[in-house]
Design a protein around this motif. Sequence first.
Motif, PDB file in Angstrom:
ATOM      1  N   GLY A   9       0.787  -1.071   0.019  1.00 49.91           N
ATOM      2  CA  GLY A   9      -0.009  -0.222   0.033  1.00 49.91           C
ATOM      3  C   GLY A   9       0.769   1.264  -0.061  1.00 49.91           C
ATOM      4  N   MET A  10       2.108   1.179   0.277  1.00 52.58           N
ATOM      5  CA  MET A  10       3.059   2.445   0.112  1.00 52.58           C
ATOM      6  C   MET A  10       3.863   2.200  -0.990  1.00 52.58           C
ATOM      7  SD  MET A  10       3.389   3.424   4.181  1.00 52.58           S
ATOM      8  CE  MET A  10       3.729   5.016   3.920  1.00 52.58           C
ATOM      9  N   ASN A  11       4.107   2.992  -1.920  1.00 54.80           N
ATOM     10  CA  ASN A  11       5.007   2.867  -3.119  1.00 54.80           C
ATOM     11  C   ASN A  11       6.208   3.648  -2.906  1.00 54.80           C
ATOM     12  OD1 ASN A  11       6.129   2.758  -5.648  1.00 54.80           O
ATOM     13  ND2 ASN A  11       4.112   2.395  -6.667  1.00 54.80           N
ATOM     14  N   LEU A  12       7.054   2.606  -2.367  1.00 57.71           N
ATOM     15  CA  LEU A  12       8.567   3.468  -2.136  1.00 57.71           C
ATOM     16  C   LEU A  12       9.418   3.789  -3.229  1.00 57.71           C
ATOM     17  CD1 LEU A  12      10.491   4.061   0.021  1.00 57.71           C
ATOM     18  CD2 LEU A  12      11.479   1.991   0.092  1.00 57.71           C
ATOM     19  N   GLY A  13       9.321   2.930  -4.140  1.00 57.31           N
ATOM     20  CA  GLY A  13      10.132   3.007  -5.522  1.00 57.31           C
ATOM     21  C   GLY A  13       9.607   4.410  -6.222  1.00 57.31           C
ATOM     22  N   ARG A  14       8.323   4.599  -6.445  1.00 51.37           N
ATOM     23  CA  ARG A  14       7.663   5.821  -7.062  1.00 51.37           C
ATOM     24  C   ARG A  14       8.237   6.835  -6.156  1.00 51.37           C
ATOM     25  NH1 ARG A  14       1.687   5.765  -7.375  1.00 51.37           N
ATOM     26  NH2 ARG A  14       1.454   5.640  -5.256  1.00 51.37           N
ATOM     27  N   ALA A  15       8.209   7.090  -4.830  1.00 45.68           N
ATOM     28  CA  ALA A  15       8.877   8.201  -3.867  1.00 45.68           C
ATOM     29  C   ALA A  15      10.200   8.382  -4.253  1.00 45.68           C
ATOM     30  CB  ALA A  15       8.447   7.720  -2.223  1.00 45.68           C
ATOM     31  N   VAL A  16      10.975   7.327  -4.304  1.00 43.52           N
ATOM     32  CA  VAL A  16      12.599   7.508  -4.559  1.00 43.52           C
ATOM     33  C   VAL A  16      12.609   8.066  -6.012  1.00 43.52           C
ATOM     34  CG1 VAL A  16      14.563   6.045  -4.894  1.00 43.52           C
ATOM     35  CG2 VAL A  16      13.146   5.400  -2.723  1.00 43.52           C
ATOM     36  N   GLN A  17      12.091   7.728  -7.059  1.00 43.20           N
ATOM     37  CA  GLN A  17      12.267   8.082  -8.242  1.00 43.20           C
ATOM     38  C   GLN A  17      11.710   9.437  -8.250  1.00 43.20           C
ATOM     39  OE1 GLN A  17      12.987   6.416 -10.936  1.00 43.20           O
ATOM     40  NE2 GLN A  17      12.621   8.024 -12.458  1.00 43.20           N
ATOM     41  N   ALA A  18      10.890   9.967  -7.643  1.00 47.65           N
ATOM     42  CA  ALA A  18      10.547  11.405  -7.600  1.00 47.65           C
ATOM     43  C   ALA A  18      11.527  12.233  -6.844  1.00 47.65           C
ATOM     44  CB  ALA A  18       9.052  11.413  -6.595  1.00 47.65           C
ATOM     45  N   ALA A  19      12.267  11.462  -5.705  1.00 49.27           N
ATOM     46  CA  ALA A  19      13.381  12.335  -4.897  1.00 49.27           C
ATOM     47  C   ALA A  19      14.593  12.388  -6.003  1.00 49.27           C
ATOM     48  CB  ALA A  19      13.804  11.442  -3.742  1.00 49.27           C
ATOM     49  N   TRP A  20      14.664  11.585  -6.919  1.00 50.69           N
ATOM     50  CA  TRP A  20      15.813  11.746  -7.930  1.00 50.69           C
ATOM     51  C   TRP A  20      15.414  12.611  -9.018  1.00 50.69           C
ATOM     52  CZ3 TRP A  20      15.475  10.276 -13.368  1.00 50.69           C
ATOM     53  CH2 TRP A  20      16.719  10.419 -13.957  1.00 50.69           C
ATOM     54  N   GLU A  21      14.151  12.762  -9.330  1.00 46.34           N
ATOM     55  CA  GLU A  21      13.699  13.586 -10.444  1.00 46.34           C
ATOM     56  C   GLU A  21      13.899  15.067  -9.799  1.00 46.34           C
ATOM     57  OE1 GLU A  21       9.794  12.406 -11.135  1.00 46.34           O
ATOM     58  OE2 GLU A  21      10.746  10.556 -12.592  1.00 46.34           O
ATOM     59  N   THR A  22      13.669  15.289  -8.584  1.00 50.85           N
ATOM     60  CA  THR A  22      13.548  16.619  -7.758  1.00 50.85           C
ATOM     61  C   THR A  22      15.054  17.152  -7.633  1.00 50.85           C
ATOM     62  OG1 THR A  22      12.834  15.800  -5.811  1.00 50.85           O
ATOM     63  CG2 THR A  22      11.114  16.705  -7.242  1.00 50.85           C
ATOM     64  N   GLY A  23      16.087  16.229  -7.535  1.00 52.68           N
ATOM     65  CA  GLY A  23      17.501  16.472  -7.293  1.00 52.68           C
ATOM     66  C   GLY A  23      17.870  16.268  -5.857  1.00 52.68           C
ATOM     67  N   VAL A  24      16.990  15.425  -5.140  1.00 53.23           N
ATOM     68  CA  VAL A  24      17.351  15.132  -3.844  1.00 53.23           C
ATOM     69  C   VAL A  24      18.482  14.086  -3.770  1.00 53.23           C
ATOM     70  CG1 VAL A  24      16.494  14.327  -1.577  1.00 53.23           C
ATOM     71  CG2 VAL A  24      15.107  15.988  -2.727  1.00 53.23           C
ATOM     72  N   LEU A  25      18.410  13.129  -4.847  1.00 58.92           N
ATOM     73  CA  LEU A  25      19.222  12.074  -4.852  1.00 58.92           C
ATOM     74  C   LEU A  25      19.998  12.158  -6.147  1.00 58.92           C
ATOM     75  CD1 LEU A  25      16.494   9.234  -4.345  1.00 58.92           C
ATOM     76  CD2 LEU A  25      18.329   9.854  -2.597  1.00 58.92           C
ATOM     77  N   ALA A  47      20.926   9.172  -7.735  1.00 57.39           N
ATOM     78  CA  ALA A  47      20.345   8.103  -8.547  1.00 57.39           C
ATOM     79  C   ALA A  47      19.387   7.798  -7.597  1.00 57.39           C
ATOM     80  CB  ALA A  47      21.653   7.265  -8.801  1.00 57.39           C
ATOM     81  N   GLY A  48      18.307   7.063  -8.140  1.00 59.91           N
ATOM     82  CA  GLY A  48      17.335   6.327  -7.468  1.00 59.91           C
ATOM     83  C   GLY A  48      16.423   5.708  -8.250  1.00 59.91           C
ATOM     84  N   GLY A  49      15.826   4.446  -7.844  1.00 56.64           N
ATOM     85  CA  GLY A  49      14.550   3.814  -8.606  1.00 56.64           C
ATOM     86  C   GLY A  49      14.030   2.692  -7.803  1.00 56.64           C
ATOM     87  N   GLY A  50      13.273   1.966  -8.427  1.00 58.30           N
ATOM     88  CA  GLY A  50      12.767   0.756  -7.854  1.00 58.30           C
ATOM     89  C   GLY A  50      11.461   0.345  -8.181  1.00 58.30           C
ATOM     90  N   HIS A  51      10.747  -0.538  -7.337  1.00 59.32           N
ATOM     91  CA  HIS A  51       9.347  -0.708  -7.323  1.00 59.32           C
ATOM     92  C   HIS A  51       8.518  -0.412  -6.301  1.00 59.32           C
ATOM     93  CE1 HIS A  51      10.098  -4.701  -5.587  1.00 59.32           C
ATOM     94  NE2 HIS A  51      11.095  -4.622  -6.464  1.00 59.32           N
ATOM     95  N   ALA A  52       7.374  -0.889  -6.318  1.00 59.48           N
ATOM     96  CA  ALA A  52       6.618  -0.422  -5.064  1.00 59.48           C
ATOM     97  C   ALA A  52       7.134  -0.838  -3.608  1.00 59.48           C
ATOM     98  CB  ALA A  52       5.006  -0.948  -5.144  1.00 59.48           C
ATOM     99  N   ALA A  76      10.395  -2.107  -3.118  1.00 62.00           N
ATOM    100  CA  ALA A  76      11.699  -2.183  -2.774  1.00 62.00           C
ATOM    101  C   ALA A  76      12.553  -1.111  -3.813  1.00 62.00           C
ATOM    102  CB  ALA A  76      12.513  -3.349  -2.954  1.00 62.00           C
ATOM    103  N   ALA A  77      13.261  -0.326  -3.258  1.00 63.11           N
ATOM    104  CA  ALA A  77      14.238   0.751  -3.914  1.00 63.11           C
ATOM    105  C   ALA A  77      15.441   0.799  -3.630  1.00 63.11           C
ATOM    106  CB  ALA A  77      13.452   1.935  -3.803  1.00 63.11           C
ATOM    107  N   GLY A  78      16.298   1.285  -4.430  1.00 62.96           N
ATOM    108  CA  GLY A  78      17.813   1.611  -4.215  1.00 62.96           C
ATOM    109  C   GLY A  78      18.078   2.969  -4.521  1.00 62.96           C
ATOM    110  N   LEU A  79      19.076   3.527  -3.898  1.00 56.05           N
ATOM    111  CA  LEU A  79      19.551   5.012  -4.086  1.00 56.05           C
ATOM    112  C   LEU A  79      20.959   5.429  -3.706  1.00 56.05           C
ATOM    113  CD1 LEU A  79      19.498   6.644  -0.976  1.00 56.05           C
ATOM    114  CD2 LEU A  79      17.048   6.011  -1.130  1.00 56.05           C
ATOM    115  N   THR A  80      21.254   6.408  -4.191  1.00 55.36           N
ATOM    116  CA  THR A  80      22.425   6.971  -4.091  1.00 55.36           C
ATOM    117  C   THR A  80      22.340   8.456  -3.349  1.00 55.36           C
ATOM    118  OG1 THR A  80      23.586   5.460  -5.560  1.00 55.36           O
ATOM    119  CG2 THR A  80      25.125   7.465  -4.991  1.00 55.36           C
ATOM    120  N   VAL A  81      22.814   8.656  -2.467  1.00 55.51           N
ATOM    121  CA  VAL A  81      22.751  10.264  -1.956  1.00 55.51           C
ATOM    122  C   VAL A  81      23.864  10.955  -1.346  1.00 55.51           C
ATOM    123  CG1 VAL A  81      21.793   9.218   0.231  1.00 55.51           C
ATOM    124  CG2 VAL A  81      20.918  11.459  -0.104  1.00 55.51           C
ATOM    125  N   ARG A  82      24.181  12.044  -1.353  1.00 54.39           N
ATOM    126  CA  ARG A  82      25.034  12.660  -0.626  1.00 54.39           C
ATOM    127  C   ARG A  82      24.736  12.697   0.890  1.00 54.39           C
ATOM    128  NH1 ARG A  82      23.357  16.191  -4.281  1.00 54.39           N
ATOM    129  NH2 ARG A  82      22.456  17.676  -2.579  1.00 54.39           N
TER     130      ARG A  82
END
Length: 604
Positions: free
Chosen positions: A428-444, A446-451, A453-459
């Motif tokens: 019920g909580m789509n983590l991959g979509r939220a991580v993708q959005a964080a990457w698109e807005t410059g917070v990350l 790199a990042g992506g995944g599915h509902a 599970a997700a992986g990311l790279t962050v400063r």
Amino acid sequence: MADGAPVPAAEPAFLGVTRSLSGRVWRQRPAEAATIRAHMQALELEEPLARALAARGVRADQGADFLAPTLKALFPDPSSFMDMDAAAVAILDAIQAGASVHVFADYDVDGASSAALLVRWFRALGVDLPIYVPDRITEGYGPSPRAFDTLKAAGADLVITVDCGAAANEAVAHASAIGLKVVVIDHHMMREHPPVCAAVVNPNRPGCNSGQGNLAAAGVVFVLLAALNREGRARNLFADRPEPDIRQWLDLAAMGAICDVTGLTGFNRALTSLGLKVMSDWRNPGLKALLAAAGAEEGPAKSNHAGFILGPRINAGGRIGKSDLGARLLSTDDPAEAAALARELDALNIARREVERDVTDQAQRRVEATGAHDDGSAVVVIAGDDWHPGVVGIVAGRLRERWRKPVVVIGVDAVNGIGKGSGRSQPGMNLGRAVQAAWETGVLIAGGGHAMAAGLTVRADAIDALRDFLNDRMIGEQAGADAMDRVELDALIEPGAASRALFEQFERLAPFGPANPEPLFALHGVQVRDAVAMNGGHVRCRLVGADGASVKAIAWRCADLPGGRALLAGQGGLSVAGRLKADDWNGRRGVQFEIEDIADPRMG
């Protein structure tokens, strides 16, 4: 009745449990009475098993194929996959032209299984297929320009990416620029526009009408082998050699399906069920050697073999060792090489468990000291210096189970200030979509995944901003996820009925996984006896019914949680939910009750 929020009359709480000791409501899995009756009559099933079948969404006309799946009945037309025919043509063109073909695989079990399937098919044609697996630490996930440069320098003309590549648009464009042809075989969610290359085969590609989106990459590769055989027949390729019998490699398709936690329905269920039967012969030298290295006995293969014995050892190579060990193990025909690789992977798995335990302990203590797990936030984000990036996903999964909310764990390289993280989510909580959005807005970075599970790279200096972003983004999904976080039960039984016969009856529903959950039983009004805390926070005990009959039970990693404390206190009058597991220790053919949840009607 346990205390909690009112339960709608149309959906009563099972045994009146509206709030268990883990905070969940209990329900009986819903099933249509007409479908239950149809299964009972057509398949000659007793009511509890027929109900469980209906509760898993199996229609009256699907019961026979579900209980005894066959490839003949369920194998999809390879041409229904977008670009599948183009992939087969490109690969056979390269083989017949004498071009050098290489496979580029992800470093997990699904990637290793996918690569091994292709290596074995190529070998049946007398062609060598070199394997390239990126290093998890130095190269990260998926294809990169650097990797394609390395493959080009090694003489590759065509690269087949498996379990990766569908979103690597820039890297694949670089491959094209340096004269490399690429065929992508993947199953992950991807961008609207695919990479530009010879073929992109992905049942989750926008516009693909195969209806096979629950396949792991190994399942997609298995269909590719069928397409290659079909194209080979059309080219008269098998006039002077046997056509490869791909059924002998179903065990590899099953490894990918189980270890990638895919939905085991339809064709994917057939692949997995039949693959476990092939695995049971232990003809694959790598799987046979790895089973021996783990100290397990040969015999009928179950999902447990793939998911808990073989899979973690194969993954250990990619997590903390050499990334290509798993693919090499699954593709070798040399028993001596298999034995050596298996010993190395087993040793790496022991080391991985130690690293994982340390990081889990540190992360748990750090979060619980601040109360961040229980402050109403939607997501827990925790970081630590030099936490190994190969285990952060496992740790996130462990903590998600404990706190029942999405968890992101980040290992920060203290030298360069860059964190590599992995997250696991709640239904019920789509983590991959939220991580993708964080990457698109410059917070990350790199990042992506599915509902889930997700992986990311962050400063390192952006981790607080990431925590705020994810909580703001996902807070609206929290109430719905809490409502979905319930224990769904199949049947109420007495401790004395928790028998090997009942276990084997419900084993007809196996293999279990997403979309086909393992049967969950409830015991009511039981007394806990002989409870003992074990290393790792597990609790072992006996559950005794009113008639004095009992069943052995175990609860994992819960000694310091309310459920574990109730067991250790030897309380009576408890309702307990759990699964039946085979207990074959020292030749006995018994069962053990693996506890999922506990409810005490007297506690609020």
